[in-house]
Design a protein around this motif. Structure first.
Motif, mmCIF file in Angstrom:
data_model
loop_
_atom_site.group_PDB
_atom_site.id
_atom_site.type_symbol
_atom_site.label_atom_id
_atom_site.label_comp_id
_atom_site.label_asym_id
_atom_site.label_seq_id
_atom_site.Cartn_x
_atom_site.Cartn_y
_atom_site.Cartn_z
ATOM 1 N N UNK A 186 0.835 -1.185 0.000
ATOM 2 C CA UNK A 186 0.000 0.000 0.000
ATOM 3 C C UNK A 186 0.879 1.248 0.000
ATOM 4 N N UNK A 187 0.652 2.185 -0.925
ATOM 5 C CA UNK A 187 1.442 3.421 -0.883
ATOM 6 C C UNK A 187 1.042 4.239 0.344
ATOM 7 N N UNK A 188 2.024 4.718 1.078
ATOM 8 C CA UNK A 188 1.761 5.468 2.313
ATOM 9 C C UNK A 188 2.207 6.923 2.231
ATOM 10 N N UNK A 189 3.051 7.223 1.239
ATOM 11 C CA UNK A 189 3.593 8.573 1.125
ATOM 12 C C UNK A 189 3.433 9.084 -0.298
ATOM 13 N N UNK A 190 3.199 10.376 -0.426
ATOM 14 C CA UNK A 190 3.030 11.019 -1.728
ATOM 15 C C UNK A 190 4.312 10.870 -2.547
ATOM 16 N N UNK A 191 4.201 10.404 -3.786
ATOM 17 C CA UNK A 191 5.405 10.262 -4.603
ATOM 18 C C UNK A 191 6.005 11.604 -5.008
ATOM 19 N N UNK A 192 5.216 12.666 -4.918
ATOM 20 C CA UNK A 192 5.690 13.990 -5.317
ATOM 21 C C UNK A 192 6.369 14.738 -4.169
ATOM 22 N N UNK A 193 5.657 14.869 -3.039
ATOM 23 C CA UNK A 193 6.190 15.683 -1.932
ATOM 24 C C UNK A 193 6.579 14.881 -0.696
ATOM 25 N N UNK A 194 6.305 13.571 -0.687
ATOM 26 C CA UNK A 194 6.657 12.652 0.404
ATOM 27 C C UNK A 194 5.813 12.815 1.665
ATOM 28 N N UNK A 195 4.724 13.597 1.603
ATOM 29 C CA UNK A 195 3.822 13.718 2.753
ATOM 30 C C UNK A 195 3.060 12.408 2.931
ATOM 31 N N UNK A 196 2.626 12.153 4.153
ATOM 32 C CA UNK A 196 1.876 10.926 4.434
ATOM 33 C C UNK A 196 0.514 10.995 3.760
ATOM 34 N N UNK A 197 0.149 9.929 3.048
ATOM 35 C CA UNK A 197 -1.148 9.855 2.386
ATOM 36 C C UNK A 197 -2.231 9.491 3.389
ATOM 37 N N UNK A 198 -3.473 9.848 3.063
ATOM 38 C CA UNK A 198 -4.640 9.461 3.855
ATOM 39 C C UNK A 198 -5.609 8.743 2.928
ATOM 40 N N UNK A 199 -6.467 7.935 3.521
ATOM 41 C CA UNK A 199 -7.468 7.202 2.748
ATOM 42 C C UNK A 199 -8.667 8.119 2.545
ATOM 43 N N UNK A 200 -9.106 8.250 1.280
ATOM 44 C CA UNK A 200 -10.245 9.114 0.969
ATOM 45 C C UNK A 200 -11.529 8.309 0.794
ATOM 46 N N UNK A 201 -11.423 7.111 0.242
ATOM 47 C CA UNK A 201 -12.638 6.317 0.063
ATOM 48 C C UNK A 201 -12.324 4.826 0.096
ATOM 49 N N UNK A 202 -13.337 4.064 0.467
ATOM 50 C CA UNK A 202 -13.284 2.608 0.458
ATOM 51 C C UNK A 202 -14.514 2.135 -0.301
ATOM 52 N N UNK A 203 -14.345 1.089 -1.126
ATOM 53 C CA UNK A 203 -15.455 0.643 -1.967
ATOM 54 C C UNK A 203 -15.628 -0.865 -1.850
ATOM 55 N N UNK A 204 -16.895 -1.287 -1.694
ATOM 56 C CA UNK A 204 -17.236 -2.700 -1.669
ATOM 57 C C UNK A 204 -17.393 -3.173 -3.111
ATOM 58 N N UNK A 205 -16.576 -4.148 -3.506
ATOM 59 C CA UNK A 205 -16.668 -4.662 -4.871
ATOM 60 C C UNK A 205 -17.914 -5.516 -5.069
#
Length: 87
Positions: free
Chosen positions: A2-21
């Protein structure tokens, strides 16, 4: 992994949405990633082995073919990393 950090600025990523398949339900929000997800794959594997061995560093040392002090140091490093995320 799972990516945890922004590839551009290296800030910690947050989860915006979760989807039930299954039913297509989507949950939207701004959620922190769990602390364990922020650890490297190797550190996560170490934690899993630690739990599977009921916290026995002696057994882990035998399995990993490392000395007890080396395994203790690996655990201490992970503990310090986890503590730094909690601040």
């Amino acid at each position: 992994m799972l990516p945890c950090y922004c590839p551009s600025c290296k800030a910690q990523l947050k989860v915006k949405s979760l989807k039930c398949e299954n039913c297509e339900t989507e949950v939207m929000g701004n959620y922190e990633l769990p602390i364990l997800a922020l650890l490297s794959t190797e550190e996560q594997d170490f934690i899993l082995k630690f739990v599977k061995h009921s916290g026995s560093l002696k057994e882990m040392a035998n399995q990993l073919r490392l000395s007890y002090p080396t395994v203790r140091n690996l655990l201490d490093e992970i503990i310090e990393k986890i503590k730094s995320y909690e601040k």
